[in-house]
Design an enzyme around this catalytic site. Structure first.
Site, PDB file in Angstrom:
ATOM      1  N   ASN B  79       5.761   9.975  -4.068  1.00  0.00           N
ATOM      2  CA  ASN B  79       4.405   9.499  -3.783  1.00  0.00           C
ATOM      3  C   ASN B  79       3.802   8.663  -4.908  1.00  0.00           C
ATOM      4  O   ASN B  79       2.623   8.346  -4.885  1.00  0.00           O
ATOM      5  CB  ASN B  79       3.485  10.685  -3.484  1.00  0.00           C
ATOM      6  CG  ASN B  79       4.016  11.517  -2.340  1.00  0.00           C
ATOM      7  OD1 ASN B  79       4.517  12.613  -2.552  1.00  0.00           O
ATOM      8  ND2 ASN B  79       3.960  10.971  -1.137  1.00  0.00           N
ATOM      9  N   ILE B  87      -0.571   5.670  -7.165  1.00  0.00           N
ATOM     10  CA  ILE B  87      -0.486   7.010  -6.593  1.00  0.00           C
ATOM     11  C   ILE B  87      -0.936   6.992  -5.149  1.00  0.00           C
ATOM     12  O   ILE B  87      -1.945   6.355  -4.802  1.00  0.00           O
ATOM     13  CB  ILE B  87      -1.391   7.983  -7.384  1.00  0.00           C
ATOM     14  CG1 ILE B  87      -1.021   7.957  -8.862  1.00  0.00           C
ATOM     15  CG2 ILE B  87      -1.282   9.396  -6.825  1.00  0.00           C
ATOM     16  CD1 ILE B  87      -2.094   8.525  -9.768  1.00  0.00           C
ATOM     17  N   CYS B  88      -0.190   7.697  -4.292  1.00  0.00           N
ATOM     18  CA  CYS B  88      -0.614   7.840  -2.905  1.00  0.00           C
ATOM     19  C   CYS B  88      -1.099   9.270  -2.700  1.00  0.00           C
ATOM     20  O   CYS B  88      -0.296  10.184  -2.554  1.00  0.00           O
ATOM     21  CB  CYS B  88       0.550   7.527  -1.969  1.00  0.00           C
ATOM     22  SG  CYS B  88       0.154   7.735  -0.243  1.00  0.00           S
ATOM     23  N   LEU B  89      -2.399   9.459  -2.741  1.00  0.00           N
ATOM     24  CA  LEU B  89      -2.953  10.802  -2.585  1.00  0.00           C
ATOM     25  C   LEU B  89      -4.293  10.674  -1.859  1.00  0.00           C
ATOM     26  O   LEU B  89      -5.146   9.883  -2.272  1.00  0.00           O
ATOM     27  CB  LEU B  89      -3.143  11.439  -3.975  1.00  0.00           C
ATOM     28  CG  LEU B  89      -3.640  12.886  -4.007  1.00  0.00           C
ATOM     29  CD1 LEU B  89      -2.664  13.805  -3.302  1.00  0.00           C
ATOM     30  CD2 LEU B  89      -3.858  13.362  -5.431  1.00  0.00           C
ATOM     31  N   GLN B 122       5.015   6.575  -1.313  1.00  0.00           N
ATOM     32  CA  GLN B 122       4.550   5.374  -1.998  1.00  0.00           C
ATOM     33  C   GLN B 122       5.773   4.566  -2.397  1.00  0.00           C
ATOM     34  O   GLN B 122       5.791   3.354  -2.288  1.00  0.00           O
ATOM     35  CB  GLN B 122       3.732   5.769  -3.237  1.00  0.00           C
ATOM     36  CG  GLN B 122       3.343   4.635  -4.166  1.00  0.00           C
ATOM     37  CD  GLN B 122       2.164   3.869  -3.645  1.00  0.00           C
ATOM     38  OE1 GLN B 122       1.290   4.422  -2.990  1.00  0.00           O
ATOM     39  NE2 GLN B 122       2.120   2.586  -3.924  1.00  0.00           N
TER      40      GLN B 122
END
Lengths: 557, 222
Positions: B79, B87-89, B122
């Site tokens: 991610n 960052i993919c959050l 990601q």
């Protein structure tokens, strides 16, 4: 007017030296504040009202549509649904609850009704409304409060909480709501896992208090149609549905709803690729009377179909570098070679330096135009035979410039016309006030209505004329193309005549503007009739000939 | 307006809290909008033993809009972009609420390291590695941690000898095999990365895969 000694000067058709609008298209956007000159007020001619249950407006091309702005839309479409539920079927629910339910269900009142009677609690839960307990939203003033979100310590502030009781200060709620508005959906409590929805009226209250205390303003949100949540929700909905389209004019808050065509349903309107059926070009107007094409978002571009317009615009953008601009927009005086930029008005030019009178289109002596026939529009390729191959690319550029120049001239003239109109408006207002002061009633409101009609005819005539050059550029050679050019000449001549009358009225030499307007009343009336009929003849002729295959677009170009 | 007080308070709270293992520092004493966060790799993961550095930019609308965070320490995680550190959050995007803080965001990042979500990646290459060969992924992630996130040398290349094949979790044997055929090492690794080939273990039709790699390599080296 520039009087300096340099070789190059710019001639302006008008005394005022306004900056030229750089935008490539001008919308006939003068209806807004004009009480007296309802210039684009085509709607006033149509008996249909803007309420959705009644008949739709009929646009320039037989397009059926409703002109809207956000406020009207909320009032007539959304709040009408709310009314229906609140006063009819769902009297048990509060306005706040109904609004949230309608928003969650995408304003489908039937769905709200079905879900309500199907499973009320489930619907309430999905909408973030309290189930089993009464709504306990509070907005109150308290002393000595520290807000957890902004970390401010207030000696006194308003705090807000929903039924859940999660309390934060009003400033935080204001900022939070303002940020969430962009999503267009319902807004829930600040607490991450809390799903209670903030009702519309609370938003109004929060915004009003913050505006009052922080920004020193008075109460700003007067009615539901100004509710920020409702406005944001409406905008999001308009964006997401294909039958609505925002008006492309600058700063315009209007949009149009496409219903169909007098002959067809809405589905058939999205014109097939490279179709020559221009009867399906969906021309609509927004609530501010800006006319635009629903399909391609440009202004009314009849007689051209959308795909030709796109091709043309692309070509113009590709080719319109400075050199081309200068070539197309300025020209040396045919006699003394001073550079002249035309920024409006008619094509009868008089060089400020050498007083030579000439035609802006063909640059010949104006005297040659005195005979009735106005023939400087035809593209002559006499030299083509001599050096055909050698000059092919050069000719293609020349050909393009020929049409582009005429296209651009009329576009600029339209901007010039707008200025003329503003001036005429001012003069007439002054004159009317003068008369009123003297207690006379010689000039009545109705007596000058021919003026906006004439101005509208001039604008529309020019607009159509402008696009005929784009049309003619892509047109394949045929006898009917020649006939089309002939009709184009007719329209051009009439438009120029009409423009010249306005020019005379606005001329510096003539101090009595109003007298001049009244003197030319019949002439203006006749000419505007003529412009309208010739414009319609041109467009209808083009439509019929395209349909019959007598006119076609040359794909090679 | 409320931003300054809020950030100052968050910094102060973070300073006093030694339990969380999260450190927040201002990049510049006079600027409250650019911070750096540090936290330890969670135990029991390939990131154990590493210290990860996160660059934090605070938007004007904070705390009503989420802070912008990205890893400055290189990290191998489905991610997180292995190139940019993006960052993919969800809580750093749509799911942000003003109740969350910089500290809680960093703790969320820490738990993201513990439980990756390879199905919403990601970095697609890393996610593919994770899904196809978890052991191999963990080995590579641990290698990256040792290489880039070791506290002693601040994550710079130093005492550790860098192995370019291990960096991408590629079996050194394969790279060697093609190197022996005369292909440059860097090109071989590039092609293997692009094809998502990490090792020949568990490959059904080895000669066919070898031929495919050869084809790609020949194209690459033309």
């Amino acid at each position: 007017m520039s009087d300096d000694d340099s070789d190059i000067f710019f001639e302006y058709e008008y005394d005022q030296e306004d900056d030229l609008d750089e935008s490539s298209f001008c919308f006939s956007s003068d209806g807004e504040d004009d009480v007296m000159f309802d210039v684009d007020g085509e709607n006033s001619d149509t008996p249909q009202t803007k309420i959705s249950d009644t008949l739709a407006n009929v646009g320039a091309n037989g397009t059926l549509y409703y002109p809207w702005n956000v406020e009207q839309f909320i009032e007539n479409k959304l709040l009408a649904k709310l009314d229906k539920l609140a006063n009819g079927t769902l009297t048990a629910c509060s306005i706040d609850e109904l609004l949230i339910m309608l928003q969650v269900k995408g304003w489908q009142e039937d769905e709200v009704l079905n879900d309500y009677f199907d499973n009320r609690d489930k619907l309430y839960e999905a909408c973030g409304l309290p189930v089993g307990v009464p709504m306990r939203n509070t907005l109150k003033k308290i002393k000595n409060y520290s807000c957890f979100v902004c970390c401010e310590d207030y000696s006194e502030t308003y705090v807000y909480s929903l039924t859940c009781g999660h309390t934060y200060c009003i400033n935080c709620y204001y900022s939070y709501i303002s940020n969430e508005l962009a999503n267009g959906g319902p807004i829930t409590c600040i607490e991450p896992d809390c799903k209670y929805t903030i009702p519309y009226r609370d938003v109004t209250d929060i915004f009003d208090i913050v505006n009052k205390t922080n920004h020193g303003g008075v109460t700003t949100i007067k009615s539901m149609v100004e509710n920020p949540l409702l406005v944001a929700n409406t905008k999001a909905m308009i964006n997401s549905k294909r039958k609505y389209k925002w008006c492309p004019a600058t700063d315009c808050n209007g949009f149009a709803e496409l219903v169909g065509n007098v002959n067809d349903s809405v589905e058939s309107l999205s014109s097939a690729k490279e179709s020559v059926d221009i009867s399906k070009v969906p021309i609509v107007t927004c609530s501010e009377n800006h006319e635009f094409c629903f399909d391609c978002n440009y202004e009314n571009h009849l007689p051209c179909p959308c795909w030709i317009v796109k091709k043309w615009i692309k070509k113009c953008n590709d080719d319109s570098e400075t050199a081309n601009w200068i070539d197309a927009n300025t020209h040396g005086c045919p006699q003394c070679q001073s550079a002249i930029e035309k920024n409006g008005g008619c094509n009868h030019m008089t060089c400020k330096k050498c007083k030579f009178e000439f035609c802006w289109i063909c640059f010949e002596d104006w005297k040659k135009h005195r005979n009735d026939y106005y023939s400087c529009n035809k593209y002559r390729n006499e030299r083509q035979e001599d050096e055909q191959r050698k000059n092919r690319s050069k000719q293609s550029l020349e050909r393009y410039l020929h049409f582009y120049k005429r296209f651009a001239i009329h576009e600029n003239s339209m901007k010039g016309d707008l200025k003329t109109m503003a001036q005429i408006d001012t003069y007439t207002r002054l004159y009317m006030e003068d008369l009123r002061d003297q207690g006379k009633k010689n000039l009545s409101w109705n007596d000058i209505q021919f003026l906006p009609t004439a101005m509208r005819a001039l604008q529309n005539g020019r607009k159509a004329l402008k696009w005929t050059y784009c049309f003619a550029y892509y047109l394949g050679k045929s006898n009917f193309a020649t006939i089309f050019e002939g009709n184009q000449d007719f329209l051009n001549k009439t438009v120029e005549d009409l423009s010249e009358v306005f020019e005379q009225i606005m001329s510096k030499k003539n101090p009595d503007k109003v007298g001049m307007i009244l003197k030319n009343k019949t002439k203006l009336r006749n000419l505007s009739e003529l412009v309208n009929s010739r414009k319609n003849m041109l467009i209808n002729g083009a439509r019929a000939n395209l349909d019959d295959g007598l006119l076609w677009f040359d794909n090679e170009i | 307006m409320s931003r300054v007080k809020r950030i100052a308070k968050e910094l102060e709270e973070c300073r006093q809290d030694s339990q969380s293992g999260v450190i927040l520092k201002l990049n510049n004493e006079n600027d409250l909008t650019h911070l750096t966060g540090y936290f330890k790799g969670p135990p029991g993961t390939p990131y154990q033993g590493g210290v990860f550095q996160v660059n934090i930019d605070i938007p004007n609308e904070y705390p009503f809009k989420p802070p912008q965070m990205k890893f400055t320490t290189k990290i191998y995680h489905p991610n997180i972009s292995s190139v940019t550190g993006a960052i993919c959050l969800d809580i750093l995007k749509d799911a942000w609420t003003p109740i969350l803080t910089l500290k809680s965001s960093l703790i969320s990042l820490q738990s993201l390291l513990q439980s990756p979500e390879p199905n919403d990646p990601q970095d697609a290459e890393v996610a593919k590695h994770y899904l196809s060969n978890k052991a191999g992924f963990e080995e590579t992630a641990a290698y990256w941690t040792k290489l880039y996130a070791s506290p002693e040398d601040g994550g710079e290349f130093g005492s550790v000898q860098v192995s370019d094949s291990a960096l991408y979790g590629i079996d050194d044997e394969i790279v060697g095999q093609f190197e022996n055929m005369g292909f440059p090492r860097d090109k071989t690794i590039e092609v293997l990365r692009r094809m998502g080939v990490k090792s020949f273990k568990g490959v059904g039709n080895k000669p066919e895969l070898e031929n495919k790699i050869l084809e790609e390599l020949l194209k690459e080296c033309q």
